[in-house]
Write a protein that holds these residues in place. Structure first.
Motif, PDB file in Angstrom:
ATOM      1  N   LEU A  89      -6.095 -23.418  20.334  1.00  0.00           N
ATOM      2  CA  LEU A  89      -5.044 -23.298  19.329  1.00  0.00           C
ATOM      3  C   LEU A  89      -3.727 -22.879  19.959  1.00  0.00           C
ATOM      4  O   LEU A  89      -2.679 -23.464  19.712  1.00  0.00           O
ATOM      5  N   GLU A  90      -3.778 -21.837  20.736  1.00  0.00           N
ATOM      6  CA  GLU A  90      -2.615 -21.357  21.472  1.00  0.00           C
ATOM      7  C   GLU A  90      -3.108 -20.495  22.606  1.00  0.00           C
ATOM      8  O   GLU A  90      -4.315 -20.409  22.861  1.00  0.00           O
ATOM      9  N   LYS A  91      -2.182 -19.863  23.300  1.00  0.00           N
ATOM     10  CA  LYS A  91      -2.545 -19.095  24.479  1.00  0.00           C
ATOM     11  C   LYS A  91      -3.541 -17.992  24.129  1.00  0.00           C
ATOM     12  O   LYS A  91      -3.249 -17.082  23.355  1.00  0.00           O
ATOM     13  N   GLY A  92      -4.748 -18.090  24.698  1.00  0.00           N
ATOM     14  CA  GLY A  92      -5.773 -17.080  24.500  1.00  0.00           C
ATOM     15  C   GLY A  92      -6.562 -17.202  23.215  1.00  0.00           C
ATOM     16  O   GLY A  92      -7.462 -16.391  22.978  1.00  0.00           O
ATOM     17  N   ILE A  93      -6.278 -18.193  22.359  1.00  0.00           N
ATOM     18  CA  ILE A  93      -6.949 -18.340  21.063  1.00  0.00           C
ATOM     19  C   ILE A  93      -7.599 -19.721  21.015  1.00  0.00           C
ATOM     20  O   ILE A  93      -6.938 -20.736  21.267  1.00  0.00           O
ATOM     21  N   TYR A  94      -8.883 -19.740  20.660  1.00  0.00           N
ATOM     22  CA  TYR A  94      -9.638 -20.982  20.604  1.00  0.00           C
ATOM     23  C   TYR A  94     -10.387 -21.045  19.275  1.00  0.00           C
ATOM     24  O   TYR A  94     -10.811 -20.025  18.721  1.00  0.00           O
TER      25      TYR A  94
END
Length: 553
Positions: free
Chosen positions: A98-103
């Motif tokens: 999804l974004e940096k560090g978030i899945y």
């Protein structure tokens, strides 16, 4: 007398009326319902958090996975991840960044049970294996309910008020039948003391929370969602012993370097006819910055012409003699030729110098060009074009801030320690993060008899013009003595209610505030004497946002 007795008898009914302790339906605030479930785990390298809500078994479930470094709380990116379900190889999880560090994890869980997710991480700190336990997408979220207070007729304030009034009338009737006034007084006193406990309880009841109010104490722990942490770049640092340099603070004043400041003055009385620069304009050394028109009287003009004629005559005579001897060079004495050449060159130099000073003369006027002796920035003007200035008056100044000096007052007891200083730095203020290295220019040669201090001069290379002439600055000397201490960057420490605090990360989404006792400060780091323990993760970045979140909880 009867009215007074009636008043005392009715007092208990007012106190008893509060016996129901009813604040309405809002007296018990509704419990905050959970919006999601979480499961977290960590190692000495990475931290993993998964968030999810209720999903029926057999349907596709969506889970958010957050991966960050354990010590710094920085989102991992880029990173290689592989997520599987322990003991359920048939369950396939589809992962989307999804974004940096978030899945985002999507998969179908067949039953309402506890699953363990195995997260294989390959990041900047190496490979690691994390296990998220008790992940149950089929779990049902608590339903948010409002606690309603069910009031009965016998719990009403009106009932207690009527009951108190009835007892008051009965007691009054009994007392009025008594003829013995002492017995009457004792009964009245005893009856009036009965409700005092209830009245005191009513007064003490002010400490309860009213609807919309706040409790008496604020918890030191508070929650910050992982999305918010990544958004505000809330980073942490593991508190460990580190090398600390002791330092000493001096206060100094910025002065210009010897070639860093100049003033443009008029050498003669005259009128400003031209200004070649503007305020704030950079100039170079030798550049013409102004032109002065000097008024010459008749006597001065005669002297100038007389000198000109003498110089021209000498030049012409020396030139003629030198040219004559050159023509008979083969028979003339070499000594005579050398003397004629020297005389001719001297006359030529005098003529050239005189013409250079009188070239701009026109009639009774003489123009003088003023040049800049240094390179720098032009300051404000004291006179405009057309103004008449006297000899020695300043037109404007030129300042060069590329290199400045700092003069500090050092007390006699601190002067011997200058020899063991590892480095010197200067900053505009204590809170200024920009620091510049200093070079010791001169050691003290005399003592100020007023305060027994000595003048120490430093040189600082200041390409950005941070230091202004005349500004007060802070000079800090760092000794070579290094000690091991629990230290934190100064930006990690803030104040709440006038006391220094730090924010400590307890769990993936839980932080707590801790009041600390600071020790020595060297303008970059502070010693933590009490309030934080070794190994704790302390927030060191965007502490102001943490403070606002805590105060607004």
């Amino acid at each position: 007398m009867k009215q007074l007795i009636l008043f005392f008898l009715l007092l208990p009914s007012l106190a008893w009326a509060h016996g129901g302790d009813d604040h309405g339906e809002a007296a018990k605030p509704a419990a905050a319902a959970m919006a999601y479930f979480t499961s977290e785990t960590f190692s000495d390298k990475y931290e993993a958090l998964v968030k999810y809500s209720h999903t029926d078994p057999g349907k596709e479930a969506s889970l958010k996975l957050f991966i960050s470094q354990f010590n710094t709380n920085q989102a991992l990116d880029p990173v290689q991840l592989n997520v599987t379900v322990a003991g359920h190889p048939a369950i396939k999880l589809e992962m989307t960044r999804l974004e940096k560090g978030i899945y985002l994890l999507k998969g179908i869980f067949p039953d309402t049970a506890h699953y363990n997710l195995i997260v294989n991480v390959d990041g900047p700190q190496g490979a690691d294996l994390l296990q998220l336990n008790d992940v149950d997408p089929g779990r049902v979220l608590p339903i948010e309910t409002e606690a309603t207070a069910h009031s009965h007729w016998y719990q009403s304030n009106w009932f207690y008020g009527f009951l108190g009034l009835l007892f008051g009338i009965i007691f009054m009737y009994i007392i009025m039948k008594k003829r013995n006034h002492r017995i009457t007084a004792v009964i009245i006193l005893f009856y009036c003391l009965l409700p005092l406990k209830g009245m005191y309880n009513a007064s003490a009841h002010e400490g309860h929370d009213e609807p919309g109010g706040k409790s008496g104490a604020v918890s030191s722990a508070f929650l910050i969602e992982k999305e918010t942490q990544f958004l505000f770049n809330i980073h942490t640092q593991k508190l460990e012993p580190a090398d600390y340099n002791t330092s000493t603070v001096f206060f100094g004043t910025v002065t210009a370097a010897p070639d860093g400041k100049a003033v443009i003055q008029s050498p003669q009385t005259g009128k400003i006819v031209s200004l070649k620069v503007k305020p704030g304009q950079p100039v170079s050394r030798g550049q013409v910055v102004a032109v002065i028109e000097q008024q010459v009287d008749a006597g001065t003009q005669i002297n100038i012409l007389s000198q000109k004629n003498s110089i021209d005559a000498e030049y012409n005579a020396a030139k003629a003699q030198y040219e004559r001897l050159k023509k008979i060079e083969d028979i003339a004495a070499k000594k005579d030729i050398t003397e004629a050449k020297a005389r001719y060159e001297s006359a030529a130099d005098n003529k050239r110098l005189f013409e250079a000073n009188t070239t701009n003369s026109s009639g009774s006027s003489r123009f003088i060009s003023l040049t800049s002796p240094v390179s720098g920035i032009t300051g404000s003007f004291n006179y405009a074009i057309g103004a008449v200035v006297n000899a020695g008056e300043t037109l404007f100044g030129i300042t060069n801030l590329d290199r400045v000096y700092i003069e500090t007052q050092v007390f006699v007891n601190d002067v011997p320690n200058l020899k063991s200083v590892k480095k010197f730095t200067a900053s505009v203020s204590e809170s200024d993060s920009m620091q510049y290295d200093l070079k010791l220019v001169s050691v003290p040669q005399s003592v100020n008899p007023g305060n027994q201090s000595q003048l120490v001069v430093f040189e600082v290379i200041n390409p950005k013009g941070q230091f202004k002439i005349g500004a007060n600055v802070q000079v800090r000397s760092y000794s070579g003595d290094i000690v091991r201490q629990l230290i934190l960057p100064n930006e990690a420490i803030t104040e709440v209610n006038g006391r220094p605090v730090v924010f400590i990360k307890d769990k993936a989404e839980q932080y707590s505030i801790s009041f600390i006792l600071k020790g020595e400060n060297n303008n970059q780091y502070s010693i933590i004497s009490r309030g934080a323990e070794e190994g704790e993760r302390v927030v060191v970045n965007n502490v102001y946002q943490m403070k606002m979140i805590y105060l607004n909880q």
